[in-house]
Structure formats: structure tokens, C-alpha cells
Design a protein around this motif. Structure first.
Motif, mmCIF file in Angstrom:
data_model
loop_
_atom_site.group_PDB
_atom_site.id
_atom_site.type_symbol
_atom_site.label_atom_id
_atom_site.label_comp_id
_atom_site.label_asym_id
_atom_site.label_seq_id
_atom_site.Cartn_x
_atom_site.Cartn_y
_atom_site.Cartn_z
ATOM 1 N N PRO A 1 -6.212 -4.012 -2.828
ATOM 2 C CA PRO A 1 -5.119 -3.678 -1.904
ATOM 3 C C PRO A 1 -5.045 -4.676 -0.757
ATOM 4 C CG PRO A 1 -6.514 -1.757 -2.334
ATOM 5 C CD PRO A 1 -7.221 -2.942 -2.895
ATOM 6 N N TYR A 2 -3.834 -5.078 -0.424
ATOM 7 C CA TYR A 2 -3.627 -5.943 0.740
ATOM 8 C C TYR A 2 -4.004 -5.140 1.989
ATOM 9 C CZ TYR A 2 -1.257 -9.190 3.933
ATOM 10 O OH TYR A 2 -0.967 -10.076 4.934
ATOM 11 N N PRO A 3 -4.702 -5.768 2.968
ATOM 12 C CA PRO A 3 -5.224 -4.985 4.105
ATOM 13 C C PRO A 3 -4.181 -4.522 5.115
ATOM 14 C CG PRO A 3 -5.765 -7.307 4.372
ATOM 15 C CD PRO A 3 -5.189 -7.162 2.998
ATOM 16 N N TYR A 4 -2.940 -4.999 4.970
ATOM 17 C CA TYR A 4 -1.893 -4.573 5.895
ATOM 18 C C TYR A 4 -0.771 -3.866 5.131
ATOM 19 C CZ TYR A 4 -4.022 -7.453 9.531
ATOM 20 O OH TYR A 4 -4.888 -7.983 10.447
ATOM 21 N N ASP A 5 -0.093 -2.971 5.808
ATOM 22 C CA ASP A 5 1.040 -2.258 5.225
ATOM 23 C C ASP A 5 2.306 -3.074 5.477
ATOM 24 O OD1 ASP A 5 2.725 -0.376 4.149
ATOM 25 O OD2 ASP A 5 2.732 0.921 5.907
ATOM 26 N N ILE A 6 2.891 -3.610 4.423
ATOM 27 C CA ILE A 6 4.145 -4.341 4.563
ATOM 28 C C ILE A 6 5.260 -3.519 3.915
ATOM 29 C CG2 ILE A 6 3.138 -6.643 4.762
ATOM 30 C CD1 ILE A 6 3.686 -7.058 1.800
ATOM 31 N N ASP A 7 6.372 -3.376 4.597
ATOM 32 C CA ASP A 7 7.424 -2.507 4.083
ATOM 33 C C ASP A 7 8.515 -3.255 3.330
ATOM 34 O OD1 ASP A 7 8.674 -3.808 6.175
ATOM 35 O OD2 ASP A 7 9.001 -1.999 7.388
ATOM 36 N N TRP A 8 8.373 -4.570 3.247
ATOM 37 C CA TRP A 8 9.440 -5.355 2.613
ATOM 38 C C TRP A 8 9.127 -5.790 1.192
ATOM 39 C CZ3 TRP A 8 6.965 -9.740 1.412
ATOM 40 C CH2 TRP A 8 5.967 -10.220 2.274
ATOM 41 N N GLY A 9 7.910 -5.530 0.702
ATOM 42 C CA GLY A 9 7.629 -6.001 -0.652
ATOM 43 C C GLY A 9 6.245 -5.689 -1.175
ATOM 44 N N TYR A 10 5.907 -6.356 -2.285
ATOM 45 C CA TYR A 10 4.643 -6.131 -2.992
ATOM 46 C C TYR A 10 4.119 -7.458 -3.531
ATOM 47 C CZ TYR A 10 6.533 -1.408 -2.988
ATOM 48 O OH TYR A 10 7.081 -0.210 -2.588
ATOM 49 N N PHE A 11 2.854 -7.434 -3.959
ATOM 50 C CA PHE A 11 2.237 -8.594 -4.595
ATOM 51 C C PHE A 11 1.920 -8.286 -6.062
ATOM 52 C CE2 PHE A 11 0.687 -8.560 -0.165
ATOM 53 C CZ PHE A 11 1.155 -9.798 0.274
ATOM 54 N N THR A 12 2.132 -9.272 -6.928
ATOM 55 C CA THR A 12 1.566 -9.241 -8.275
ATOM 56 C C THR A 12 0.817 -10.556 -8.460
ATOM 57 O OG1 THR A 12 3.636 -10.097 -9.234
ATOM 58 C CG2 THR A 12 3.313 -7.701 -9.248
ATOM 59 N N TYR A 13 -0.027 -10.608 -9.493
ATOM 60 C CA TYR A 13 -0.923 -11.765 -9.584
ATOM 61 C C TYR A 13 -1.323 -12.021 -11.023
ATOM 62 C CZ TYR A 13 -4.969 -14.775 -8.652
ATOM 63 O OH TYR A 13 -5.858 -15.818 -8.622
ATOM 64 N N LYS A 14 -1.457 -13.285 -11.346
ATOM 65 C CA LYS A 14 -2.171 -13.716 -12.544
ATOM 66 C C LYS A 14 -2.997 -14.925 -12.141
ATOM 67 C CE LYS A 14 1.313 -13.995 -15.238
ATOM 68 N NZ LYS A 14 2.326 -14.210 -16.277
ATOM 69 N N PRO A 15 -4.078 -15.219 -12.831
ATOM 70 C CA PRO A 15 -4.991 -16.266 -12.374
ATOM 71 C C PRO A 15 -4.266 -17.549 -11.965
ATOM 72 C CG PRO A 15 -5.951 -15.126 -14.229
ATOM 73 C CD PRO A 15 -4.564 -14.566 -14.060
ATOM 74 N N GLY A 16 -4.457 -17.905 -10.699
ATOM 75 C CA GLY A 16 -3.866 -19.121 -10.161
ATOM 76 C C GLY A 16 -2.490 -18.955 -9.565
ATOM 77 N N LYS A 17 -1.887 -17.767 -9.677
ATOM 78 C CA LYS A 17 -0.535 -17.555 -9.159
ATOM 79 C C LYS A 17 -0.431 -16.223 -8.420
ATOM 80 C CE LYS A 17 2.047 -20.111 -12.730
ATOM 81 N NZ LYS A 17 3.100 -19.981 -13.784
ATOM 82 N N LEU A 18 -0.034 -16.282 -7.160
ATOM 83 C CA LEU A 18 0.273 -15.087 -6.395
ATOM 84 C C LEU A 18 1.793 -14.968 -6.303
ATOM 85 C CD1 LEU A 18 -0.420 -12.673 -4.547
ATOM 86 C CD2 LEU A 18 -0.421 -14.294 -2.630
ATOM 87 N N PHE A 19 2.327 -13.831 -6.725
ATOM 88 C CA PHE A 19 3.762 -13.587 -6.657
ATOM 89 C C PHE A 19 4.040 -12.636 -5.489
ATOM 90 C CE2 PHE A 19 2.693 -14.362 -11.126
ATOM 91 C CZ PHE A 19 3.508 -15.459 -11.404
ATOM 92 N N ILE A 20 4.903 -13.077 -4.600
ATOM 93 C CA ILE A 20 5.267 -12.276 -3.431
ATOM 94 C C ILE A 20 6.690 -11.771 -3.648
ATOM 95 C CG2 ILE A 20 5.501 -12.270 -0.924
ATOM 96 C CD1 ILE A 20 3.736 -14.864 -0.945
ATOM 97 N N HIS A 21 6.823 -10.455 -3.782
ATOM 98 C CA HIS A 21 8.124 -9.846 -4.060
ATOM 99 C C HIS A 21 8.773 -9.421 -2.745
ATOM 100 C CE1 HIS A 21 7.500 -9.439 -8.494
ATOM 101 N NE2 HIS A 21 6.238 -9.534 -8.107
ATOM 102 N N VAL A 22 9.918 -10.008 -2.438
ATOM 103 C CA VAL A 22 10.596 -9.776 -1.167
ATOM 104 C C VAL A 22 11.873 -8.974 -1.419
ATOM 105 C CG1 VAL A 22 11.578 -10.850 0.891
ATOM 106 C CG2 VAL A 22 9.681 -11.977 -0.325
ATOM 107 N N PHE A 23 11.881 -7.721 -0.984
ATOM 108 C CA PHE A 23 13.013 -6.832 -1.234
ATOM 109 C C PHE A 23 13.990 -6.746 -0.061
ATOM 110 C CE2 PHE A 23 10.124 -5.483 -4.536
ATOM 111 C CZ PHE A 23 10.972 -5.177 -5.593
#
Length: 410
Positions: free
Chosen positions: A315-337
Motif C-alpha cells: 500500500p502507498y503510505p499516503y491517501d491520494i484521492d485522484w488515482g491508483y498505482f499498478t505495477y509490473k517489474p520495472g514499470k510503475l503505472f500511475i492512474h490519474v482520474f
């Protein structure tokens, strides 16, 4: 045992189709206030009266090839079809029980047709089977009863097991058996059923609702999403409106925007999303539902890399209300809603190597710095959202196979 195909799939199509689609939420002038496929139970329809719905089950517009092709176009990787729901009606040509599609004007075998289409389009094929509840069989379970006066073992041996054997042998391979509502099945009966399945198809996965903790993964409550990653594989079965079976009164469709956000939320927490369609008695899927799925498919066409074969992360240590994270090795995906012009993130340990919008590979700069509290931070500026995308996905290629979020410092 959880199969890799299921771990990687993330998104599947559930199909609830049966003779409950004929009353479509209404019987004798009374509307059900519950999900449509439960109408027999909820409105206490006598068996002899409910059986009459089979005569109006026409299925003339059911096209398995079209449905499976559409599921693939919408980004779904597996399909689960209701071979027998709680009403006891088999949606295939069962030799173990005559109460099946062969007695309808439709007469065909949708399980066979869907299996063939899934093989054609490379979609993993699964079947739903109500193993305990059966309102047509005098010894089957029913919600609200404790089994007094019933010989459940008789139903279990004479209908459940023979039909499960039919499904696993006549339509092999079945990649997933989706059991439901174990009711008062004992641990011994659930284990007997699981062992029986695996004796026929050792690689067949089994849903969590087989009961007594014996499923290969957790099946959450309908439309319920875990608050946080729960540490093991789970699947959220969900509707596109408020019913599973077709309900002619239910026009409260969930928007594609909400469904895409739910999909990302579920995947971010390590789960799969099994999204339902409920065809009419003629086999057609409501147009409102298909339009929603098309929009989801458009999103996944360009952003599927941020969904499929991703892995659960801390879990990300902060509460963000605009999106979520997904991940695969070597790639962090930041979903911005939200319609942001920049993304500012703290406490990501991995070093960013390259960043871009996943949709069209527009390059983005990641400005790194250390805050006065000693936390690492990223600042990513975003271009204007001219296409009004529901979810703008930023891909940040990072050092290290594992994603590391730093704790909040004291």
C-alpha cells in the motif's frame, strides 16, 4: 492451485442467462425488489408455474461467436457462463436431468457454442454451477432454510455430481468452475466436490464459493472491493446495473467511468474483476450494456499494459484521492482520474528512468528532489487532457524489479 493465466487475466466477462430472463423481474403483476434471477425464490413462484417460462425462452438472437468476439474486443481475457443457477435449470443438454434447454423453443446448447467460440478467439472458458441451492430439486438447498426435511446428500449424489461430471467431460477443458452459495454444505461435502473436480480435470481452478475455505482464491461479496491489498488472490464479481439476470425495469446502468475506476482499483489491490452481462430471453445483450463495455474496451486497447499481468504491491503510505498505482517489474503505472496538470508523489524509493503517457507514449519529465523531511519526491507535469480521457495512465520505468514505497518518517 491458482493458474498463471488467471493471475494475468485481471478482467473477465460473467454471463447470467437463464429462463429467469423471461419474467425479467415481474411475475403476476408484481415486481421483484431483488436481483432478477432470484424471482422464483423471492416471489415464491410454484415450480409448476416457473417451469412454464421455458416455453418463452426463444434465444433467437443468441450468438456465442459474436458475444465472445465482443468480450475480446472489450479487453476481457476469460468468460464464465451460468451452466445452472439456483433455479435448477441447466443451460446445456444435460443427460443427468431433463430440466434443460432442450425443452425450450431455443433447444440449442449455449455452453457448447460458447466453449467453441472461446477456443476460436483465445478466451479462457469457465462455467458457473450452483452446487447447493436448487429450487427445482426437492432436496436442494434454499436460502432461509436449514435443510430440515431434505435429503441433501441425495441431491448432491444424483444431480450435482453427475452434472459437474458432464460439464467437465463433455466441454473439456473447463479452466474455471465458479461455484456459488454453499449454504449448509459440510466441509466433507465441499472437499468431496473439490476432489471430484480435480480427479477429472486436475488443472481446473475452483472459485472461493465452493465453501469451507477450499477455493483456489477468495471470491468477494457481489460488487464488494477490499479496502486494501489483502495478501492473497481475490476476484470481485460485479454487475453493470443492479441485477445479474435481465431485469426489464433496471435502467440504472453504471457508467463506464465508474467501472474503469473500479477495475483499476481492484487490480491495484491485487484482484480480478468479473463483470456481468445479462442477456434478454432472446439472447440479445441490452444496448446500454454494450456501449459501456465498448468504452472500457477503448480504454484497455491503449492502456492494457497497466492492467494485465500486473502484480500486487505494498500500500502507498499516503491517501491520494485522484488515482491508483499498478505495477509490473520495472514499470510503475500511475492512474490519474482527475483533471490535474501535475502529479506530485512522495516516498517512492525506486529511481525513475523514463516516463511517458501510456496511451500515446508522450514523453514526460520526472523532477526528483528530497523534501525537508528527508522524503524522496517526484513531480510530473501533465499535458492538457484534450481527449477528456477518463484515466490518464503515466508509465514510469524504474530501477529495480520490486517497487518500494518508503515509510512516512517520524
Amino acid at each position: 492451485m491458482i493458474q498463471q493465466w488467471w493471475k494475468d487475466a485481471k478482467f473477465g466477462m460473467f454471463i447470467h442467462w437463464g429462463i429467469y430472463s423471461v419474467p425479467a423481474g415481474e411475475y403476476a403483476g408484481v415486481k421483484t425488489d431483488n436481483i432478477a434471477e432470484w424471482i422464483m425464490h423471492d416471489l415464491r413462484i410454484p415450480i409448476a408455474e416457473y417451469e412454464k417460462f421455458a416455453a418463452s425462452f426463444t434465444g433467437e438472437h443468441f450468438d456465442a461467436d459474436k458475444i465472445v468476439r465482443f468480450a475480446k474486443e472489450c479487453g476481457m481475457k476469460y468468460l464464465v457462463f451460468t451452466a445452472k443457477h439456483h433455479d435448477g435449470f441447466a443451460m446445456y443438454h444435460s443427460k443427468a436431468d431433463a430440466y434443460n434447454t432442450s425443452i425450450t423453443p431455443y433447444k440449442r446448447d449455449p455452453v457448447r457454442e460458447l466453449k467453441n467460440a472461446c477456443e476460436k478467439y483465445g478466451i479462457d472458458f469457465g462455467l458457473y454451477y450452483s452446487q447447493a441451492q436448487d429450487w427445482h430439486d426437492p432436496d436442494g438447498c434454499e436460502d432461509g432454510e436449514n435443510g430440515e426435511g431434505k435429503d441433501f446428500e441425495k441431491y448432491f449424489k444424483n444431480k450435482c455430481l453427475p452434472q459437474v461430471k458432464e460439464l467437465l467431460t463433455d466441454y473439456a477443458p473447463v479452466k474455471l468452475l465458479w461455484f456459488d452459495t454453499p449454504m449448509y454444505m459440510t466441509a466433507e461435502q465441499s472437499k468431496e466436490l473439490k476432489d471430484f473436480v480435480l480427479s477429472i480435470q486436475p488443472d481446473c481452478m475452483i472459485s472461493g464459493r465452493i465453501g469451507n475455505g477450499l477455493g483456489d482464491y477468495v471470491t468477494t461479496g457481489d460488487n464488494f472491493i477490499p479496502l486494501l491489498p489483502i495478501g492473497y488472490s481475490f476476484e470481485v464479481p460485479a454487475t453493470t446495473n443492479h441485477s445479474w439476470g435481465y431485469n426489464k425495469f433496471d435502467s440504472d446502468w453504471i457508467s463506464a467511468k465508474k467501472i474503469i475506476r473500479r477495475l483499476v482499483k481492484i487490480v491495484a489491490r491485487g484482484g480480478n474483476y468479473l463483470l456481468n452481462v445479462g442477456p434478454r430471453p432472446d439472447g440479445s445483450i441490452p444496448a446500454e450494456c454494450t456501449e459501456i463495455l465498448k468504452e472500457i474496451g477503448s480504454f484497455l486497447k491503449y492502456n492494457g499494459d497497466s492492467i494485465y499481468a500486473t502484480v500486487s504491491i505494498p500500500p502507498y503510505p499516503y491517501d491520494i484521492d485522484w488515482g491508483y498505482f499498478t505495477y509490473k517489474p520495472g514499470k510503475l503505472f500511475i492512474h490519474v482520474f482527475e483533471d490535474l496538470d501535475r502529479v506530485y508523489l512522495l516516498n517512492i524509493h525506486n529511481k525513475p528512468l523514463k516516463a511517458y503517457l501510456l496511451k500515446d507514449k508522450t514523453p514526460l519529465k520526472v523532477k526528483e528532489r528530497c523534501t525537508c523531511e528527508g522524503d524522496s519526491s517526484w513531480l510530473i507535469k501533465l499535458p492538457q487532457n484534450r481527449d477528456k480521457d477518463i484515466d490518464r495512465v503515466i508509465c514510469v520505468e524504474v530501477e529495480g524489479a520490486e517497487l518500494e514505497f518508503e515509510p512516512i518518517k517520524r
